[in-house]
Design a protein around this motif. Sequence first.
Motif, PDB file in Angstrom:
ATOM      1  N   CYS A 127       0.848  -1.195   0.000  1.00  0.00           N
ATOM      2  CA  CYS A 127       0.000   0.000   0.000  1.00  0.00           C
ATOM      3  C   CYS A 127       0.884   1.244   0.000  1.00  0.00           C
ATOM      4  N   CYS A 130       0.034   3.125   3.791  1.00  0.00           N
ATOM      5  CA  CYS A 130       0.430   2.549   5.105  1.00  0.00           C
ATOM      6  C   CYS A 130       1.497   1.469   4.964  1.00  0.00           C
ATOM      7  N   CYS A 147      -6.080  -0.695  -0.572  1.00  0.00           N
ATOM      8  CA  CYS A 147      -5.636  -1.298   0.691  1.00  0.00           C
ATOM      9  C   CYS A 147      -6.861  -1.563   1.574  1.00  0.00           C
ATOM     10  N   GLU A 149      -6.737  -1.688   4.728  1.00  0.00           N
ATOM     11  CA  GLU A 149      -6.493  -1.064   6.049  1.00  0.00           C
ATOM     12  C   GLU A 149      -6.710   0.445   6.003  1.00  0.00           C
ATOM     13  N   CYS A 150      -6.524   1.024   4.817  1.00  0.00           N
ATOM     14  CA  CYS A 150      -6.616   2.501   4.735  1.00  0.00           C
ATOM     15  C   CYS A 150      -7.067   2.862   3.323  1.00  0.00           C
ATOM     16  N   GLY A 152      -5.320   3.828   0.928  1.00  0.00           N
ATOM     17  CA  GLY A 152      -4.193   3.831  -0.018  1.00  0.00           C
ATOM     18  C   GLY A 152      -4.419   2.929  -1.221  1.00  0.00           C
TER      19      GLY A 152
HETATM   20 ZN    ZN Z   1      -2.878   1.047   3.468  1.00  0.00          ZN
END
Ligand code: ZN
Length: 240
Positions: A127, A130, A147, A149-150, A152
């Motif tokens: 990513c 992150c 991503c 998680e975020c 990105g």
């Molecule tokens: Zn990320």
Amino acid sequence: MISEKLREIFERAQRVCVLTGAGISAESGVPTFRGGGQSAVWKGMPFDEISSARMVRENLPEVWEWFDYRRGVLKDCAPNPAHYALAGWPDRFAEFTLVTQNIDGLHAAAGSRAVVELHGNIHRAYCNVCGKRFDIRGKIPHSPDDCDECAGKLRPDVVLFGEMLPAGAFERAGRSARSCELFFVVGTSALVYPAAGLAEIAKRSGAVLVEVNPEATPMTDFCDFTIREKAGLALPALTI
Ligand code: ZN
Ligand code: BV8
């Protein structure tokens, strides 16, 4: 193909380092970058333009199309006798380090462990916000784009022109180049830095330098021995 003197040095060696480039995967069917007098091109863009930090910033979808295409080609490529020969070298030497510029993962597929991948690995993505890493092996086209998680975007986990090498990779390779007594340069045009500089570090530190390449390179005059042969023949012949 292999002089008696080199064979004697090889049999006696305790600390060995090997740097490989695209040429070691040529006999597996993986196209090289600068082979046969032409350079890899993607939709008219030279290799060091499509595989660059700038292109990731300006046109990430195009970079993914280029890498998905190459992963498609890699699907049918398996390790060749050169990869398998090197996978057995850790058992021959007290200290052995395998450093590769290749991103195809074929050294690990042949059984090599702790390979120093200076330019990353085409089967991974990360990513760009992150840094979370993803295994994208077998996913063509790659997915996911984003991503989980975020917010990105994912990009190939490969070192592109104008990008730094993975933290610690070049340092680890440099330590081995400085401490080895025998350094092999296998299947590389020795044009890309800082990877190509490892052979110079080894030579300055007193190592015997051996080039395995059917063609001459800028490194050739620097080497103590040259095996003008394909890696798939030369490395198994050394190893018998
Ligand atoms: Zn990320
Ligand atoms: C960086 C992943 C610092 C992407 C790749 C210092 C001096 C000069 C230039 C520079 C420098 N420092 C930085 C640069 C710029 C640049 C560079 O070196 N440019 C060159 C072209 C002049 N280097 C970088 O940008 C590097 N980054 O230094 O960061 C920095 C960063 C930011 C800000 C400040 C400082 C990053 C370089 C990594 C680029 N990424 N790959 C992708 O794959 O898409 S490099 C790419 O070329 C490949 O990974 C490959 O590993 C590498 C070298 O190619 P080779 O492996 O040698 O393959 P090639 O086709 O050229 O040759 C094959 C050989 O095999 C031939 O000799 C052939 O005869 C032989 N062969 C064929 N068949 C066989 C065989 N041999 C044996 N058996 C056979 N059967």
